[in-house]
Scaffold this motif. Structure first.
Motif, mmCIF file in Angstrom:
data_model
loop_
_atom_site.group_PDB
_atom_site.id
_atom_site.type_symbol
_atom_site.label_atom_id
_atom_site.label_comp_id
_atom_site.label_asym_id
_atom_site.label_seq_id
_atom_site.Cartn_x
_atom_site.Cartn_y
_atom_site.Cartn_z
ATOM 1 N N VAL A 122 2.441 15.493 -6.324
ATOM 2 C CA VAL A 122 3.221 14.310 -5.957
ATOM 3 C C VAL A 122 3.775 14.477 -4.542
ATOM 4 N N GLY A 123 3.550 13.466 -3.709
ATOM 5 C CA GLY A 123 4.132 13.438 -2.372
ATOM 6 C C GLY A 123 5.349 12.535 -2.353
ATOM 7 N N PHE A 124 6.324 12.883 -1.554
ATOM 8 C CA PHE A 124 7.573 12.117 -1.489
ATOM 9 C C PHE A 124 7.776 11.549 -0.090
ATOM 10 N N ILE A 125 8.364 10.337 -0.032
ATOM 11 C CA ILE A 125 8.604 9.648 1.235
ATOM 12 C C ILE A 125 10.082 9.271 1.300
ATOM 13 N N CYS A 183 7.671 7.930 -4.141
ATOM 14 C CA CYS A 183 6.629 8.947 -4.296
ATOM 15 C C CYS A 183 5.251 8.322 -4.334
ATOM 16 N N VAL A 184 4.264 9.171 -4.137
ATOM 17 C CA VAL A 184 2.864 8.784 -4.304
ATOM 18 C C VAL A 184 2.211 9.836 -5.190
ATOM 19 N N ILE A 185 1.493 9.382 -6.219
ATOM 20 C CA ILE A 185 0.771 10.301 -7.096
ATOM 21 C C ILE A 185 -0.523 10.693 -6.385
ATOM 22 N N MET A 186 -0.654 11.966 -6.065
ATOM 23 C CA MET A 186 -1.832 12.438 -5.332
ATOM 24 C C MET A 186 -2.926 12.922 -6.278
ATOM 25 N N SER A 187 -2.536 13.470 -7.418
ATOM 26 C CA SER A 187 -3.483 13.837 -8.473
ATOM 27 C C SER A 187 -2.716 13.902 -9.779
ATOM 28 N N GLY A 188 -3.436 13.744 -10.884
ATOM 29 C CA GLY A 188 -2.787 13.753 -12.183
ATOM 30 C C GLY A 188 -2.303 12.375 -12.597
ATOM 31 N N PHE A 189 -1.464 12.346 -13.621
ATOM 32 C CA PHE A 189 -0.981 11.104 -14.209
ATOM 33 C C PHE A 189 0.538 11.156 -14.375
ATOM 34 N N ALA A 190 1.154 9.975 -14.350
ATOM 35 C CA ALA A 190 2.589 9.847 -14.626
ATOM 36 C C ALA A 190 2.797 8.602 -15.468
ATOM 37 N N ASP A 238 -1.335 5.762 -6.767
ATOM 38 C CA ASP A 238 -0.225 4.848 -7.056
ATOM 39 C C ASP A 238 1.062 5.300 -6.359
ATOM 40 N N MET A 239 1.877 4.313 -5.994
ATOM 41 C CA MET A 239 3.239 4.549 -5.492
ATOM 42 C C MET A 239 4.176 3.858 -6.486
ATOM 43 N N PRO A 240 4.492 4.502 -7.595
ATOM 44 C CA PRO A 240 5.096 3.807 -8.728
ATOM 45 C C PRO A 240 6.567 3.442 -8.593
ATOM 46 N N ASP A 241 7.261 3.947 -7.583
ATOM 47 C CA ASP A 241 8.688 3.618 -7.472
ATOM 48 C C ASP A 241 9.043 3.000 -6.123
ATOM 49 N N LEU A 242 8.121 2.212 -5.581
ATOM 50 C CA LEU A 242 8.414 1.510 -4.324
ATOM 51 C C LEU A 242 9.596 0.559 -4.459
ATOM 52 N N GLN A 243 9.791 0.018 -5.687
ATOM 53 C CA GLN A 243 10.893 -0.916 -5.875
ATOM 54 C C GLN A 243 12.248 -0.255 -5.665
ATOM 55 N N GLY A 244 12.282 1.078 -5.663
ATOM 56 C CA GLY A 244 13.527 1.789 -5.405
ATOM 57 C C GLY A 244 14.004 1.655 -3.966
ATOM 58 N N LEU A 245 13.121 1.207 -3.077
ATOM 59 C CA LEU A 245 13.522 1.047 -1.674
ATOM 60 C C LEU A 245 14.611 -0.018 -1.533
ATOM 61 N N PRO A 246 14.453 -1.230 -2.100
ATOM 62 C CA PRO A 246 15.544 -2.205 -2.017
ATOM 63 C C PRO A 246 16.570 -2.106 -3.148
ATOM 64 N N ILE A 247 16.137 -1.640 -4.335
ATOM 65 C CA ILE A 247 17.020 -1.683 -5.497
ATOM 66 C C ILE A 247 17.951 -0.471 -5.564
ATOM 67 N N PRO A 294 -5.880 14.772 1.246
ATOM 68 C CA PRO A 294 -5.146 14.734 -0.021
ATOM 69 C C PRO A 294 -4.633 13.347 -0.406
ATOM 70 N N LEU A 295 -4.351 12.488 0.580
ATOM 71 C CA LEU A 295 -3.799 11.166 0.286
ATOM 72 C C LEU A 295 -4.860 10.063 0.378
ATOM 73 N N GLU A 296 -6.109 10.459 0.306
ATOM 74 C CA GLU A 296 -7.215 9.503 0.447
ATOM 75 C C GLU A 296 -7.140 8.386 -0.588
ATOM 76 N N MET A 297 -6.721 8.720 -1.821
ATOM 77 C CA MET A 297 -6.709 7.702 -2.878
ATOM 78 C C MET A 297 -5.638 6.654 -2.635
ATOM 79 N N MET A 298 -4.496 7.053 -2.074
ATOM 80 C CA MET A 298 -3.466 6.067 -1.727
ATOM 81 C C MET A 298 -3.990 5.100 -0.677
ATOM 82 N N VAL A 299 -4.658 5.636 0.349
ATOM 83 C CA VAL A 299 -5.202 4.799 1.420
ATOM 84 C C VAL A 299 -6.286 3.880 0.866
ATOM 85 N N ARG A 300 -7.137 4.433 0.033
ATOM 86 C CA ARG A 300 -8.217 3.638 -0.570
ATOM 87 C C ARG A 300 -7.647 2.481 -1.391
#
Length: 237
Positions: free
Chosen positions: A103-106, A51-58, A79-88, A2-8
């Motif tokens: 959507v997967g959450f980390i 989060c990571v978008i696993m399928s679909g659009f945001a 895409d992982m569109p809110d990585l900047q939330g880690l420091p901010i 399911p997370l193949e696209m993030m790894v790719r």
């Protein structure tokens, strides 16, 4: 997987060993299927996960004091569109599903632990945020300097590149489940102007957007009109 696209996507720009990939995949939980127009995170929220978008659009957006919405970027599978939330920590924009999306959450604490001992993974994630920032800068130039046709062409060229990178373009076609109203919010145009541009592109044999599918008929013309520069080459390892 399911997370193949993030790894790719990560491996498109970074040398990433299997053990780093496994460590990242192990902390993606929970996974949710969200309907269209669902908030993933809202402006002002305290960010405790990314989060990571696993399928679909945001899409990312901000709403002005007048109530007018400006869409800032679109996000596709991988895409992982809110990585900047880690420091901010506190979000300064909304992140919303454009279509039904998986959507997967980390959890931030788990991610901090993983990257603390894995510098290669840290660099890969950092590089993704820098490339994201480069896309933002080009987005600003697009809105501020190009004609309506140029803005539309740039957006289509960017999406085509990003979707092709994760294997989601086939026969010069790709899914893009968007309304003309949201296109107007993204491009700083009226709905009427968006419709005119799309009709002109169709008549000129440049592209067609029908039933939420983009069909590219003259991609070289799209690149020319949008002044599109391939950012993936700049980020490639």
């Amino acid at each position: 997987m399911p997370l193949e696209m993030m790894v790719r996507k990560l491996r498109l720009h970074s040398e990433l060993p299997d053990e780093d990939v496994a460590a990242l995949l192990s902390i993606v939980a929970p996974v949710k299927t969200l309907p269209e127009d669902s908030f993933i995170v809202r402006e002002g929220d305290l960010s405790t996960q990314c989060c990571v978008i696993m399928s679909g659009f945001a899409y990312r957006a901000k709403v002005a004091e007048t109530g007018k919405r400006q869409i800032l970027s679109f996000h596709v599978a991988g895409d992982m569109p809110d990585l900047q939330g880690l420091p901010i920590k506190r979000m300064d924009h909304d992140l919303t599903t454009l279509s039904e999306a998986r959507v997967g959450f980390i959890d931030h604490e788990l991610l901090e632990r993983v990257i603390h001992t894995r510098p290669t993974l840290t660099r890969a994630l950092w590089r993704e945020t820098l490339l994201d920032a480069a896309l933002f800068r080009n987005w600003i130039v697009n809105l501020g300097t190009r004609s309506a046709a140029g803005r539309m062409a740039y957006l289509i060229a960017e999406l085509r590149q990003r979707l092709a990178a994760v294997g989601l373009v086939a026969n010069d076609q790709f899914d893009f489940p968007i309304t003309q109203s949201k296109l107007a919010d993204a491009l700083g145009l009226s709905v009427v102007h968006v419709n005119r541009v799309l009709q002109a592109f169709r008549k000129q044999g440049i592209l067609d957007l029908k039933r939420q599918v983009v069909t590219l008929r003259d991609f070289e013309k799209i690149l020319e009109l949008g002044g599109f520069d391939n950012l993936e080459n700049a980020g490639r390892k």
